[in-house]
Scaffold this motif. Structure first.
Motif, short mmCIF file in Angstrom:
data_model
loop_
_atom_site.label_atom_id
_atom_site.label_comp_id
_atom_site.label_asym_id
_atom_site.label_seq_id
_atom_site.Cartn_x
_atom_site.Cartn_y
_atom_site.Cartn_z
N PHE A 1 -7.46 -7.20 0.72
CA PHE A 1 -7.17 -7.39 2.17
C PHE A 1 -8.68 -7.19 2.84
O PHE A 1 -8.95 -7.86 3.99
CB PHE A 1 -6.30 -6.33 2.64
CG PHE A 1 -4.77 -6.30 2.05
CD1 PHE A 1 -4.18 -7.78 2.42
CD2 PHE A 1 -4.28 -5.78 1.11
CE1 PHE A 1 -2.93 -7.87 1.88
CE2 PHE A 1 -3.06 -5.68 0.62
CZ PHE A 1 -2.23 -7.16 1.02
N ARG A 2 -9.72 -6.42 2.17
CA ARG A 2 -11.11 -6.33 2.93
C ARG A 2 -11.50 -7.66 2.86
O ARG A 2 -12.53 -7.84 3.74
CB ARG A 2 -11.66 -5.16 2.12
CG ARG A 2 -12.84 -4.77 2.89
CD ARG A 2 -13.65 -3.53 2.17
NE ARG A 2 -12.64 -2.49 2.09
CZ ARG A 2 -12.36 -1.97 0.59
NH1 ARG A 2 -13.07 -2.39 -0.42
NH2 ARG A 2 -11.52 -1.01 0.59
N GLN B 1 -0.49 5.97 -16.31
CA GLN B 1 0.30 5.15 -15.18
C GLN B 1 -0.27 5.25 -13.85
O GLN B 1 -0.37 4.42 -13.02
CB GLN B 1 1.90 5.31 -15.40
CG GLN B 1 2.58 4.87 -16.42
CD GLN B 1 3.96 5.16 -16.39
OE1 GLN B 1 4.33 6.25 -15.87
NE2 GLN B 1 4.78 4.17 -16.76
N ARG B 2 -0.83 6.61 -13.57
CA ARG B 2 -1.36 6.92 -12.28
C ARG B 2 -2.56 6.20 -11.98
O ARG B 2 -2.94 5.63 -11.06
CB ARG B 2 -1.67 8.66 -12.21
CG ARG B 2 -2.32 8.77 -10.94
CD ARG B 2 -2.50 10.17 -10.60
NE ARG B 2 -1.05 11.02 -10.54
CZ ARG B 2 -0.61 11.62 -11.58
NH1 ARG B 2 -1.39 11.94 -12.57
NH2 ARG B 2 0.42 12.20 -11.28
N GLU B 3 -3.44 6.28 -13.27
CA GLU B 3 -4.65 5.25 -13.38
C GLU B 3 -4.27 3.87 -12.77
O GLU B 3 -5.40 3.40 -12.21
CB GLU B 3 -5.41 5.86 -14.38
CG GLU B 3 -6.10 7.01 -14.54
CD GLU B 3 -6.93 7.11 -15.81
OE1 GLU B 3 -7.14 6.46 -16.74
OE2 GLU B 3 -7.33 8.47 -16.11
N GLU C 1 0.84 -1.25 -0.17
CA GLU C 1 -0.09 0.03 0.08
C GLU C 1 0.94 1.28 0.00
O GLU C 1 0.28 2.18 -0.71
CB GLU C 1 -1.07 -0.07 1.22
CG GLU C 1 -2.13 -0.99 1.00
CD GLU C 1 -3.13 -1.21 2.37
OE1 GLU C 1 -2.50 -0.87 3.43
OE2 GLU C 1 -4.02 -1.82 2.14
N SER C 2 1.95 1.33 0.77
CA SER C 2 2.75 2.48 0.94
C SER C 2 3.46 2.83 -0.42
O SER C 2 3.65 3.92 -0.92
CB SER C 2 3.78 2.43 1.94
OG SER C 2 4.75 1.23 1.81
N GLN C 3 3.88 1.61 -1.18
CA GLN C 3 4.52 1.88 -2.34
C GLN C 3 3.66 2.20 -3.37
O GLN C 3 4.08 3.00 -4.19
CB GLN C 3 5.41 0.58 -2.77
CG GLN C 3 6.67 0.21 -1.96
CD GLN C 3 7.32 -1.05 -2.55
OE1 GLN C 3 6.82 -1.85 -3.26
NE2 GLN C 3 8.36 -1.27 -1.75
N LEU C 4 2.42 1.81 -3.50
CA LEU C 4 1.49 2.29 -4.41
C LEU C 4 1.15 3.70 -4.30
O LEU C 4 0.85 4.39 -5.07
CB LEU C 4 0.11 1.33 -4.31
CG LEU C 4 0.45 -0.17 -5.16
CD1 LEU C 4 -0.93 -0.96 -4.83
CD2 LEU C 4 0.85 0.20 -6.62
N LYS D 1 -6.73 0.17 -5.25
CA LYS D 1 -7.89 -0.49 -4.89
C LYS D 1 -8.28 -1.83 -4.98
O LYS D 1 -9.02 -2.39 -4.12
CB LYS D 1 -9.12 0.23 -6.06
CG LYS D 1 -9.18 1.80 -5.69
CD LYS D 1 -10.33 2.56 -6.89
CE LYS D 1 -10.29 3.94 -6.68
NZ LYS D 1 -11.36 4.59 -7.57
N GLY D 2 -7.31 -2.53 -5.81
CA GLY D 2 -7.75 -3.95 -6.08
C GLY D 2 -6.84 -4.58 -4.60
O GLY D 2 -7.39 -5.50 -4.16
#
Length: 97
Positions: A60-61, A45-47, A28-31, A54-55
């Motif tokens: 994890f959810r 690339q940002r999208e 998560e932090s790297q993304l 989000k995936g």
């Protein structure tokens, strides 16, 4: 019920496993860092990075929901047992009155 309990226990174990926790935090932090550091012109690339984040969050959810669903089920069963015990106690009082 036993299968739900087993799945919930596995999910809880994974969620608290140090390697799993570290992997989640790293991913998560790297993304998030990638999203914030990409130049404005790198929209595609940002999208893609946002979609990946989000995936990952949904992945994890799933574990959190499995554990939470079991806790809700346990609470509902306990509530039903308490209601049944109260009804039985009231019925016994009425029978002895």
């Amino acid at each position: 019920m036993a299968q739900v309990a087993t799945r919930a226990e596995h999910a809880k174990r994974l969620l608290t496993d140090p390697l799993f926790v570290e992997s989640r935090q790293t991913l998560e932090s790297q993304l998030k860092e990638l999203i914030c550091t990409l130049p404005l012109g790198e929209r595609d690339q940002r999208e893609q990075a946002v979609a990946m984040l989000k995936g990952a969050e949904q992945f994890f959810r799933i574990f959190e929901l499995i554990a939470f669903d079991y806790e809700v089920m346990q609470a509902e069963l306990l509530r039903e047992e308490q209601i049944n015990a109260r009804h039985q106690a009231i019925q016994e009082q009425l029978d002895h009155a």
